[in-house]
Design an enzyme around this catalytic site. Structure first.
Site, PDB file in Angstrom:
ATOM      1  CB  ILE A  10      -0.929   0.043   1.237  1.00 51.80           C
ATOM      2  CG1 ILE A  10      -1.725  -1.261   1.370  1.00 51.80           C
ATOM      3  CG2 ILE A  10      -1.869   1.252   1.166  1.00 51.80           C
ATOM      4  CD1 ILE A  10      -2.579  -1.342   2.639  1.00 51.80           C
ATOM      5  CG  ASP A  62       8.385  11.780  -2.982  1.00 44.19           C
ATOM      6  OD1 ASP A  62       7.526  11.376  -3.791  1.00 44.19           O
ATOM      7  OD2 ASP A  62       8.580  12.973  -2.725  1.00 44.19           O
ATOM      8  CG  ASN A  89      -4.139   5.499  -0.710  1.00 40.06           C
ATOM      9  OD1 ASN A  89      -5.292   5.909  -0.806  1.00 40.06           O
ATOM     10  ND2 ASN A  89      -3.309   5.955   0.226  1.00 40.06           N
ATOM     11  NE  ARG A 123       9.178  -1.195 -16.529  1.00 35.01           N
ATOM     12  CZ  ARG A 123       9.680  -2.401 -16.274  1.00 35.01           C
ATOM     13  NH1 ARG A 123       9.136  -3.157 -15.344  1.00 35.01           N
ATOM     14  NH2 ARG A 123      10.713  -2.852 -16.949  1.00 35.01           N
ATOM     15  CE1 TYR A 155      -6.203  14.855  -6.470  1.00 32.38           C
ATOM     16  CE2 TYR A 155      -8.514  15.417  -6.806  1.00 32.38           C
ATOM     17  CZ  TYR A 155      -7.546  14.571  -6.277  1.00 32.38           C
ATOM     18  OH  TYR A 155      -7.924  13.438  -5.590  1.00 32.38           O
ATOM     19  CE  LYS A 159      -6.215  11.219  -7.469  1.00 28.06           C
ATOM     20  NZ  LYS A 159      -5.722   9.936  -6.926  1.00 28.06           N
ATOM     21  CB  VAL A 188     -12.788  10.637   1.497  1.00 27.48           C
ATOM     22  CG1 VAL A 188     -12.740   9.587   2.602  1.00 27.48           C
ATOM     23  CG2 VAL A 188     -13.131  10.010   0.152  1.00 27.48           C
TER      24      VAL A 188
HETATM   25  P1  NAP Z   1      -4.483  11.872   2.943  1.00 29.26           P
HETATM   26  O1  NAP Z   1      -5.182  11.625   4.221  1.00 29.26           O
HETATM   27  O2  NAP Z   1      -3.816  13.188   2.736  1.00 29.26           O
HETATM   28  O3  NAP Z   1      -3.414  10.700   2.703  1.00 29.26           O
HETATM   29  C1  NAP Z   1      -2.562  10.719   1.594  1.00 29.26           C
HETATM   30  C2  NAP Z   1      -1.491   9.669   1.737  1.00 29.26           C
HETATM   31  O4  NAP Z   1      -0.642   9.714   0.579  1.00 29.26           O
HETATM   32  C3  NAP Z   1      -0.610   9.895   2.955  1.00 29.26           C
HETATM   33  O5  NAP Z   1      -0.323   8.665   3.555  1.00 29.26           O
HETATM   34  C4  NAP Z   1       0.666  10.500   2.367  1.00 29.26           C
HETATM   35  O6  NAP Z   1       1.778  10.078   3.132  1.00 29.26           O
HETATM   36  C5  NAP Z   1       0.711   9.805   1.004  1.00 29.26           C
HETATM   37  N1  NAP Z   1       1.520  10.545   0.043  1.00 29.26           N
HETATM   38  C6  NAP Z   1       1.274  11.774  -0.481  1.00 29.26           C
HETATM   39  N2  NAP Z   1       2.269  12.138  -1.296  1.00 29.26           N
HETATM   40  C7  NAP Z   1       3.166  11.118  -1.296  1.00 29.26           C
HETATM   41  C8  NAP Z   1       4.411  10.886  -1.935  1.00 29.26           C
HETATM   42  N3  NAP Z   1       4.920  11.794  -2.771  1.00 29.26           N
HETATM   43  N4  NAP Z   1       5.060   9.720  -1.712  1.00 29.26           N
HETATM   44  C9  NAP Z   1       4.541   8.799  -0.873  1.00 29.26           C
HETATM   45  N5  NAP Z   1       3.361   8.945  -0.233  1.00 29.26           N
HETATM   46  C10 NAP Z   1       2.694  10.091  -0.443  1.00 29.26           C
HETATM   47  O7  NAP Z   1      -5.480  11.723   1.702  1.00 29.26           O
HETATM   48  P2  NAP Z   1      -6.523  10.562   1.309  1.00 29.26           P
HETATM   49  O8  NAP Z   1      -7.845  11.196   1.197  1.00 29.26           O
HETATM   50  O9  NAP Z   1      -6.366   9.370   2.179  1.00 29.26           O
HETATM   51  O10 NAP Z   1      -6.019  10.266  -0.168  1.00 29.26           O
HETATM   52  C11 NAP Z   1      -5.685   8.964  -0.634  1.00 29.26           C
HETATM   53  C12 NAP Z   1      -5.976   8.872  -2.110  1.00 29.26           C
HETATM   54  O11 NAP Z   1      -7.385   9.025  -2.321  1.00 29.26           O
HETATM   55  C13 NAP Z   1      -5.306   9.936  -2.970  1.00 29.26           C
HETATM   56  O12 NAP Z   1      -4.839   9.348  -4.164  1.00 29.26           O
HETATM   57  C14 NAP Z   1      -6.427  10.917  -3.261  1.00 29.26           C
HETATM   58  O13 NAP Z   1      -6.211  11.629  -4.465  1.00 29.26           O
HETATM   59  C15 NAP Z   1      -7.607   9.966  -3.344  1.00 29.26           C
HETATM   60  N6  NAP Z   1      -8.920  10.606  -3.143  1.00 29.26           N
HETATM   61  C16 NAP Z   1      -9.186  11.312  -2.014  1.00 29.26           C
HETATM   62  C17 NAP Z   1     -10.429  11.931  -1.884  1.00 29.26           C
HETATM   63  C18 NAP Z   1     -10.783  12.759  -0.663  1.00 29.26           C
HETATM   64  O14 NAP Z   1     -11.768  13.535  -0.739  1.00 29.26           O
HETATM   65  N7  NAP Z   1     -10.091  12.628   0.452  1.00 29.26           N
HETATM   66  C19 NAP Z   1     -11.400  11.792  -2.878  1.00 29.26           C
HETATM   67  C20 NAP Z   1     -11.096  11.049  -4.005  1.00 29.26           C
HETATM   68  C21 NAP Z   1      -9.857  10.451  -4.123  1.00 29.26           C
HETATM   69  P3  NAP Z   1       3.058  10.976   3.490  1.00 29.26           P
HETATM   70  O15 NAP Z   1       2.591  12.399   3.584  1.00 29.26           O
HETATM   71  O16 NAP Z   1       3.518  10.391   4.767  1.00 29.26           O
HETATM   72  O17 NAP Z   1       4.007  10.716   2.372  1.00 29.26           O
END
Ligand code: NAP
Length: 254
Positions: A10, A62, A89, A123, A155, A159, A188
């Protein structure tokens, strides 16, 4: 797929949806490989998950750093730690400004993480999954990958790319037992908006005022549903929103 004794990789497991995926999969007996930049969060999570008697391996990285990811992939191969499940994710939004006013560094971070990061991880990890009789890639897309909203521009574009890549992976993995699913949620409540507004909690909280957003657990329920289907069933996309939100730009607030 039966989840007990399988291994899931993950990305972005230090918070939000990725973290909740890790917790719910651990409860079902799935071993975990977790990656994100905030290592302390992963260390704490590892202690919590090991109570479920599963093996947890954590990596600080990262997803935009391909060289570092190559080292991690080599280590996984060395340890014969091959994931049956990949959850792409890690992702973020940055800013909500129009294209003529936005910060290009925000664009770079979104493109590097949401598109390049997903590609780099895929990949390196997909070749390890191809020989399994039962394997599954989950891509975290978004309803923002279907409909553009004001200020969403880059953004949205990232997506839309995830949506396209999910389709591309299904085509590229034609003839294998690797399934590919795009989980595309609406709003979310996670750290997502705090990250979008560069730490401005008040602004972030206002996004979720006046309606009931999805919780990370609601999204994880869809992930588990897709994973648990029998071998001949490949759910290619799940599109879920709060009841109060019907499109990216129509949320009923009261
Ligand atoms: P979140 O609470 O901000 O969590 C994002 C996660 O991604 C964190 O664990 C962060 O970890 C990690 N991350 C971000 N940049 C990274 C990088 N460069 N390298 C490695 N890890 C990275 O947001 P979330 O809502 O759970 O988002 C998860 C996914 O769901 C995303 O792809 C987001 O676009 C998608 N999504 C979210 C929503 C929403 O409304 N929340 C809606 C649709 C889709 P670190 O900061 O520790 O690296």
């Amino acid at each position: 797929m039966k989840l007990k004794n399988k291994t899931a990789f993950i990305t972005g497991a230090s918070a939000g949806i990725g973290k909740k995926c890790a917790i719910e999969l651990a409860k079902k007996g799935t071993n975990l490989i977790l990656l994100s930049r905030r290592y302390k969060n992963l260390e704490k999570l590892k202690v919590r998950l090991e109570k479920y008697d599963v093996q947890v391996t954590i990596y600080k990285a990262d997803v935009a750093n391909f060289k570092k990811l190559q080292k991690i992939a080599a280590e996984l191969e060395e340890k014969s730690l091959f994931p049956n499940i990949l959850i792409n994710n890690a992702g973020l939004s940055q800013g909500l400004d129009p294209i003529d006013q936005a910060d290009v560094e925000d664009w770079n971070r979104m493109i590097d993480t949401n598109i390049k990061g997903l590609l780099y991880i895929s990949r390196l990890i997909i070749p390890m999954m191809k020989n399994f009789k039962d394997a599954h890639i989950i891509n975290l897309g978004s309803i923002a990958g279907r409909e553009v909203y004001a200020g969403g521009n880059v953004y949205n574009a990232t997506k839309f790319a995830v949506h396209a890549l999910n389709k591309a992976m299904n085509i590229d993995l034609f003839g294998t037992d690797v399934k590919v699913t795009n989980i595309a949620p609406g709003a979310v409540e996670t750290e997502f908006s705090v990250v979008r507004f560069h730490g401005n909690k008040e602004k972030a909280d206002s996004v979720y005022e006046g309606f009931k957003p999805l919780k990370a657990k609601d999204v994880v329920n869809s992930v588990i549903f897709a994973l648990r289907q029998p071998r001949h069933v490949n759910i290619q996309e799940i599109f879920l929103t709060p009841t109060a939100q019907r499109t990216t730009y129509l949320t009923y607030k009261n």
